[in-house]
Design a protein around this motif. Structure first.
Motif, PDB file in Angstrom:
ATOM      1  N   ASP A  46       0.755  -1.217  -0.031  1.00 26.32           N
ATOM      2  CA  ASP A  46      -0.030   0.129   0.034  1.00 26.32           C
ATOM      3  C   ASP A  46       0.929   1.234   0.101  1.00 26.32           C
ATOM      4  N   TYR A  47       2.221   1.099   0.037  1.00 29.12           N
ATOM      5  CA  TYR A  47       2.844   2.116  -0.146  1.00 29.12           C
ATOM      6  C   TYR A  47       2.944   2.684  -1.301  1.00 29.12           C
ATOM      7  N   ILE A  48       2.719   2.150  -2.516  1.00 34.77           N
ATOM      8  CA  ILE A  48       2.260   2.598  -3.787  1.00 34.77           C
ATOM      9  C   ILE A  48       0.791   2.685  -4.037  1.00 34.77           C
ATOM     10  N   VAL A  82       5.438  -5.047 -12.498  1.00 37.31           N
ATOM     11  CA  VAL A  82       6.629  -6.176 -12.576  1.00 37.31           C
ATOM     12  C   VAL A  82       7.363  -5.934 -11.233  1.00 37.31           C
ATOM     13  N   GLU A  83       7.365  -4.413 -10.704  1.00 39.31           N
ATOM     14  CA  GLU A  83       8.215  -4.216  -9.712  1.00 39.31           C
ATOM     15  C   GLU A  83       9.516  -4.661  -9.499  1.00 39.31           C
ATOM     16  N   SER A  84       9.890  -5.348  -8.415  1.00 43.15           N
ATOM     17  CA  SER A  84      11.154  -5.545  -8.402  1.00 43.15           C
ATOM     18  C   SER A  84      11.862  -6.710  -9.073  1.00 43.15           C
ATOM     19  N   VAL A  85      10.875  -7.474  -9.815  1.00 42.10           N
ATOM     20  CA  VAL A  85      11.327  -8.503 -10.619  1.00 42.10           C
ATOM     21  C   VAL A  85      12.150  -7.812 -11.808  1.00 42.10           C
ATOM     22  N   VAL A 134      18.589  -5.307  -5.352  1.00 40.47           N
ATOM     23  CA  VAL A 134      17.768  -4.555  -4.403  1.00 40.47           C
ATOM     24  C   VAL A 134      17.973  -2.953  -5.072  1.00 40.47           C
ATOM     25  N   ASN A 135      16.826  -2.389  -4.157  1.00 41.44           N
ATOM     26  CA  ASN A 135      16.666  -0.789  -4.829  1.00 41.44           C
ATOM     27  C   ASN A 135      18.172  -0.023  -5.256  1.00 41.44           C
ATOM     28  N   ALA A 136      18.887  -0.131  -4.269  1.00 38.25           N
ATOM     29  CA  ALA A 136      20.020   0.693  -4.547  1.00 38.25           C
ATOM     30  C   ALA A 136      20.873   0.205  -5.765  1.00 38.25           C
ATOM     31  N   SER A 179       1.906   6.965  -9.799  1.00 38.41           N
ATOM     32  CA  SER A 179       1.802   6.561  -8.358  1.00 38.41           C
ATOM     33  C   SER A 179       3.110   6.538  -7.842  1.00 38.41           C
ATOM     34  N   GLU A 180       3.874   5.684  -8.425  1.00 39.62           N
ATOM     35  CA  GLU A 180       5.261   5.446  -7.850  1.00 39.62           C
ATOM     36  C   GLU A 180       6.150   6.844  -7.930  1.00 39.62           C
ATOM     37  N   SER A 181       6.035   7.651  -9.066  1.00 36.81           N
ATOM     38  CA  SER A 181       6.902   8.669  -8.969  1.00 36.81           C
ATOM     39  C   SER A 181       6.529   9.782  -8.053  1.00 36.81           C
ATOM     40  N   ASN A 186      11.545   7.624  -0.550  1.00 40.52           N
ATOM     41  CA  ASN A 186      12.612   6.826  -0.145  1.00 40.52           C
ATOM     42  C   ASN A 186      13.961   6.477  -1.065  1.00 40.52           C
ATOM     43  N   ASN A 187      13.385   6.116  -2.135  1.00 42.59           N
ATOM     44  CA  ASN A 187      14.442   5.929  -3.380  1.00 42.59           C
ATOM     45  C   ASN A 187      15.087   7.044  -3.875  1.00 42.59           C
ATOM     46  N   ARG A 188      14.531   8.203  -3.795  1.00 37.02           N
ATOM     47  CA  ARG A 188      15.114   9.549  -4.047  1.00 37.02           C
ATOM     48  C   ARG A 188      16.223   9.594  -2.732  1.00 37.02           C
ATOM     49  N   LEU A 210      14.249   5.915 -14.493  1.00 37.39           N
ATOM     50  CA  LEU A 210      14.301   4.936 -15.255  1.00 37.39           C
ATOM     51  C   LEU A 210      14.135   3.483 -14.654  1.00 37.39           C
ATOM     52  N   TYR A 211      14.658   3.852 -13.285  1.00 42.34           N
ATOM     53  CA  TYR A 211      14.386   2.536 -12.271  1.00 42.34           C
ATOM     54  C   TYR A 211      12.786   2.504 -11.950  1.00 42.34           C
ATOM     55  N   THR A 212      12.140   3.972 -11.716  1.00 42.47           N
ATOM     56  CA  THR A 212      10.694   3.954 -11.272  1.00 42.47           C
ATOM     57  C   THR A 212       9.982   3.425 -12.610  1.00 42.47           C
ATOM     58  N   GLN A 214      10.647   1.304 -15.080  1.00 41.76           N
ATOM     59  CA  GLN A 214      10.885  -0.066 -15.188  1.00 41.76           C
ATOM     60  C   GLN A 214      10.093  -0.756 -14.106  1.00 41.76           C
ATOM     61  N   CYS A 215      10.109  -0.401 -12.798  1.00 44.33           N
ATOM     62  CA  CYS A 215       9.240  -1.158 -11.780  1.00 44.33           C
ATOM     63  C   CYS A 215       7.682  -0.874 -12.366  1.00 44.33           C
ATOM     64  N   SER A 216       7.299   0.064 -13.063  1.00 42.33           N
ATOM     65  CA  SER A 216       5.881   0.377 -13.446  1.00 42.33           C
ATOM     66  C   SER A 216       5.469  -0.425 -14.787  1.00 42.33           C
ATOM     67  N   PHE A 262      14.778 -12.585  -2.418  1.00 46.39           N
ATOM     68  CA  PHE A 262      13.860 -12.616  -1.354  1.00 46.39           C
ATOM     69  C   PHE A 262      14.122 -11.633  -0.129  1.00 46.39           C
ATOM     70  N   TYR A 263      15.151 -10.826  -0.585  1.00 43.02           N
ATOM     71  CA  TYR A 263      15.740  -9.941   0.484  1.00 43.02           C
ATOM     72  C   TYR A 263      16.184 -10.657   1.879  1.00 43.02           C
ATOM     73  N   GLN A 264      15.497 -10.260   2.900  1.00 45.22           N
ATOM     74  CA  GLN A 264      15.998 -10.604   4.246  1.00 45.22           C
ATOM     75  C   GLN A 264      15.432 -12.115   4.170  1.00 45.22           C
ATOM     76  N   GLY A 280       8.509  -9.479  -6.457  1.00 51.49           N
ATOM     77  CA  GLY A 280       8.142  -8.200  -6.706  1.00 51.49           C
ATOM     78  C   GLY A 280       7.018  -7.669  -5.848  1.00 51.49           C
ATOM     79  N   VAL A 281       6.851  -6.475  -5.474  1.00 55.62           N
ATOM     80  CA  VAL A 281       5.630  -5.970  -4.389  1.00 55.62           C
ATOM     81  C   VAL A 281       4.363  -5.829  -5.300  1.00 55.62           C
ATOM     82  N   GLY A 282       4.436  -6.121  -6.668  1.00 56.53           N
ATOM     83  CA  GLY A 282       3.401  -6.236  -7.572  1.00 56.53           C
ATOM     84  C   GLY A 282       2.724  -7.551  -7.189  1.00 56.53           C
TER      85      GLY A 282
HETATM   86  N1  GLN Z   1       9.142  -0.075  -7.021  1.00 64.25           N
HETATM   87  C1  GLN Z   1       9.252  -0.656  -5.879  1.00 64.25           C
HETATM   88  C2  GLN Z   1       9.985  -0.093  -5.001  1.00 64.25           C
HETATM   89  O1  GLN Z   1      11.143   0.819  -5.618  1.00 64.25           O
HETATM   90  C3  GLN Z   1       9.904  -2.203  -6.043  1.00 64.25           C
HETATM   91  C4  GLN Z   1      10.154  -2.751  -4.771  1.00 64.25           C
HETATM   92  C5  GLN Z   1      10.086  -4.356  -4.705  1.00 64.25           C
HETATM   93  O2  GLN Z   1       9.180  -4.822  -5.557  1.00 64.25           O
HETATM   94  N2  GLN Z   1      10.140  -5.002  -3.778  1.00 64.25           N
HETATM   95  O3  GLN Z   1      10.104   0.315  -3.538  1.00 64.25           O
END
Ligand code: GLN
Length: 336
Positions: A46-48, A82-85, A134-136, A179-181, A186-188, A210-212, A214-216, A262-264, A280-282
């Protein structure tokens, strides 16, 4: 004596070959779909804001073999974010453009053990973005995409690479991108912190955008399954027959996926599922069983680490039904 040694080796090889029929695979996917369909739990991201409003009941699973055969169940034609995938696809692009050693030098290949959007991870790694998954590291990866300094040219390279990997076109979901932009504060911070450490190799707002973008991108489970199968098939898209990347890149991207997909929760995931996978969070999950198949599942509700509850369960169910695992040591042969 010598003969006995040879005979022994030969026996071991025979014992390690696992023969599976296509109908067994189809049945495993179908049963996994039926088993997980009504699984409750989790919550849409819900953060997006766009993602919060997606129907949580959507669910699909798609598996593609190295010969291009695909088994689809459920909502495998629905276009979700697609988000993080997307990080996997663009990591492949920079691996192609720069080679594995340079990606290691400019980004890294280490698990962070921390959430996908962690700023702390950047500080802990001593100014290094850790991994392109990861995002960075993914923002750094976008900054590396060639042609340098050319926003449109970079985007074309990114989206054409999506098409090649997935075997069909994918487009940005404008509403999701907006919505993401509007909410990616945090990504900024990540992007500017990386700039401070000399880890953004092009214009900062452009790399973040470009990152935002591609996530969309809207993608289907079927497309992601084909992308996964292209990796499992050593870079040749099994549906189009196109060589998308060189075979030596396949183990590199699969290593990145296995270590941080799967991060942590990555260790727990690999330990329990037996397949390197990226979430991905989608709600999407892409899994690669090298030399065997690619699999993708999609369902919006997520666990607290941002990984789809039903998609994880479905991929695990397929793996356990087939008795497969990346570290099982089997040579898998698929027959009709
Ligand atoms: N666009 C999302 C973000 O940067 C992607 C995160 C994810 O899918 N884990 O926060």
């Amino acid at each position: 004596m010598q003969n006995r040694g040879l005979w022994k080796t030969h026996t071991i090889l025979i014992n390690m070959e696992k023969v599976i029929t296509k109908s067994q695979i189809k049945a495993a996917v179908e049963e996994a779909y039926a088993e997980c369909r009504n699984l409750k739990g989790g919550k849409n991201a819900d953060y997006i804001p766009y993602l919060a409003n997606i129907d949580p009941e959507l669910f699909g699973i798609s598996l593609t073999l190295r010969d291009g055969t695909t088994f689809d169940f459920g909502d495998t034609e629905y276009k979700f974010g697609v988000e993080s995938v997307s990080k996997v696809l663009t990591a492949l692009l920079i691996l192609k453009q720069y080679g594995a050693a340079e990606v290691l030098r400019q980004i890294g290949a280490d698990a962070t053990g921390l959430p996908f959007n962690s700023i702390f991870a950047i500080l802990l790694e001593n100014d290094h973005p850790s991994t392109p998954l990861v995002n960075a590291g993914a923002i750094t990866a976008c900054s590396m995409v060639r042609p340098q300094g050319d926003s449109w040219g970079k985007w074309e390279a990114i989206i054409n690479n999506f098409t090649d990997l997935c075997g069909s076109e994918a487009q940005v979901i404008d509403e999701l991108y907006k919505s993401e932009s509007e909410t990616n504060f945090n990504n900024r911070s990540i992007a500017w912190l990386l700039k401070n450490y000399g880890r953004i190799y092009d214009d900062v707002p452009m790399s973040l955008d470009l990152y935002t973008r591609q996530c969309s991108v809207g993608i289907t489970a079927r497309q992601l399954g084909i992308c996964a199968a292209t990796i499992a098939n050593g870079g040749v898209n099994p549906v189009t027959g196109k060589e998308v990347f060189a075979p030596e890149i396949a183990p590199k991207i699969t290593t990145l996926i296995a270590t941080v997909g799967f991060y942590q929760n990555t260790g727990d995931w690999l330990y329990t599922s037996g397949i390197p996978a990226k979430s991905g969070v989608g709600g999407g999950v892409l899994g690669v069983l090298p030399g065997v198949f690619g699999i993708a599942a999609f369902a919006p509700p997520l666990d607290p680490a941002g990984n789809s509850v039903r998609a994880q369960a479905a991929v695990k169910a397929v793996m356990s039904r087939l008795g497969l695992g990346v570290f099982n040591g089997d040579t898998v042969r698929i027959t009709d």
